[in-house]
Design a protein around this motif. Sequence first.
Motif, PDB file in Angstrom:
ATOM      1  N   PHE A 103       0.834  -1.211   0.000  1.00  0.00           N
ATOM      2  CA  PHE A 103       0.000   0.000   0.000  1.00  0.00           C
ATOM      3  C   PHE A 103       0.868   1.259   0.000  1.00  0.00           C
ATOM      4  O   PHE A 103       0.517   2.261  -0.614  1.00  0.00           O
ATOM      5  N   THR A 104       1.993   1.190   0.718  1.00  0.00           N
ATOM      6  CA  THR A 104       2.904   2.334   0.736  1.00  0.00           C
ATOM      7  C   THR A 104       3.437   2.611  -0.667  1.00  0.00           C
ATOM      8  O   THR A 104       3.474   3.770  -1.117  1.00  0.00           O
ATOM      9  N   ILE A 105       3.820   1.542  -1.362  1.00  0.00           N
ATOM     10  CA  ILE A 105       4.333   1.701  -2.730  1.00  0.00           C
ATOM     11  C   ILE A 105       3.253   2.287  -3.623  1.00  0.00           C
ATOM     12  O   ILE A 105       3.486   3.251  -4.367  1.00  0.00           O
ATOM     13  N   LEU A 106       2.050   1.719  -3.541  1.00  0.00           N
ATOM     14  CA  LEU A 106       0.966   2.191  -4.407  1.00  0.00           C
ATOM     15  C   LEU A 106       0.636   3.652  -4.131  1.00  0.00           C
ATOM     16  O   LEU A 106       0.469   4.457  -5.050  1.00  0.00           O
ATOM     17  N   ARG A 107       0.588   3.989  -2.879  1.00  0.00           N
ATOM     18  CA  ARG A 107       0.265   5.364  -2.499  1.00  0.00           C
ATOM     19  C   ARG A 107       1.321   6.346  -3.027  1.00  0.00           C
ATOM     20  O   ARG A 107       0.991   7.406  -3.542  1.00  0.00           O
TER      21      ARG A 107
END
Lengths: 71, 179
Positions: free
Chosen positions: B61-65
């Motif tokens: 999720f951190t990467i996607l965000r």
Amino acid sequence: MTGDKGNKLARALPGSSLDDRLGTDAKLDSSSQKRIGDQLRAMYDELMQQPVPDRFKELLDQLDKKKDGAQ
Amino acid sequence: MTPEPDLREALLAAVPGLRAFAISLSGQVDRADDLVQDTLLRALSNLHRFEPGTNLNAWLFTILRNLFHSEYRKRRREVEDPDGSFASRLKIQPEQGSHLDFEDFREALSQLPSDQREALLLVGASGFSYEEAASICGCAIGTIKSRVNRARLRLAATLNVDDMDDLGPDSMTRAALQG
């Protein structure tokens, strides 16, 4: 991060009149909060239940093969 | 580093959650799928940075965000949209595999400032703790709490003003799309 500006002090940004009106200490009553939460989760569940597009399975399959070849 | 044998399954299992987040964040299914694909590619090429035993989902999720925000900044420059009015018009396209039942809610969600929207999605829908959401967004826990609170207040205000049961414009949309 543009998204992080200002909020450390929970200060309403200029132009965000809704925030001004609502104030930063305002809290939603629990029934409204539940209604919002239920709607959000229902909408989200619908998205979660959509089948995973093949492109992602194929992508991960390819990477598995590449890895096998490299080792 | 040798990836764990069940990594493929773990990544695949994370996809529905990543897609739901990306669709809700960007308002566009096509763009969301591109975001998820880029997220998977980046995750696989950075596996050495992932600490085994920590939360794979939170890492993804951190990467996607981060991808979403860097792309958003880029697009905003490209379409000359300094005040974000283009972004605020982004909506989930209802014809792309979704029911219309949540149209009002989606509309209200799309009108939230993006930092509030992502905080609410992470905590209220994706099931992350305030602490995890703060780590994903790179901010303080108190900031996340404040954003979630503001998001809820704003949604409640918007949905009450527009009346969730009002069938006016929405029924026309439904008729147009179904007919």
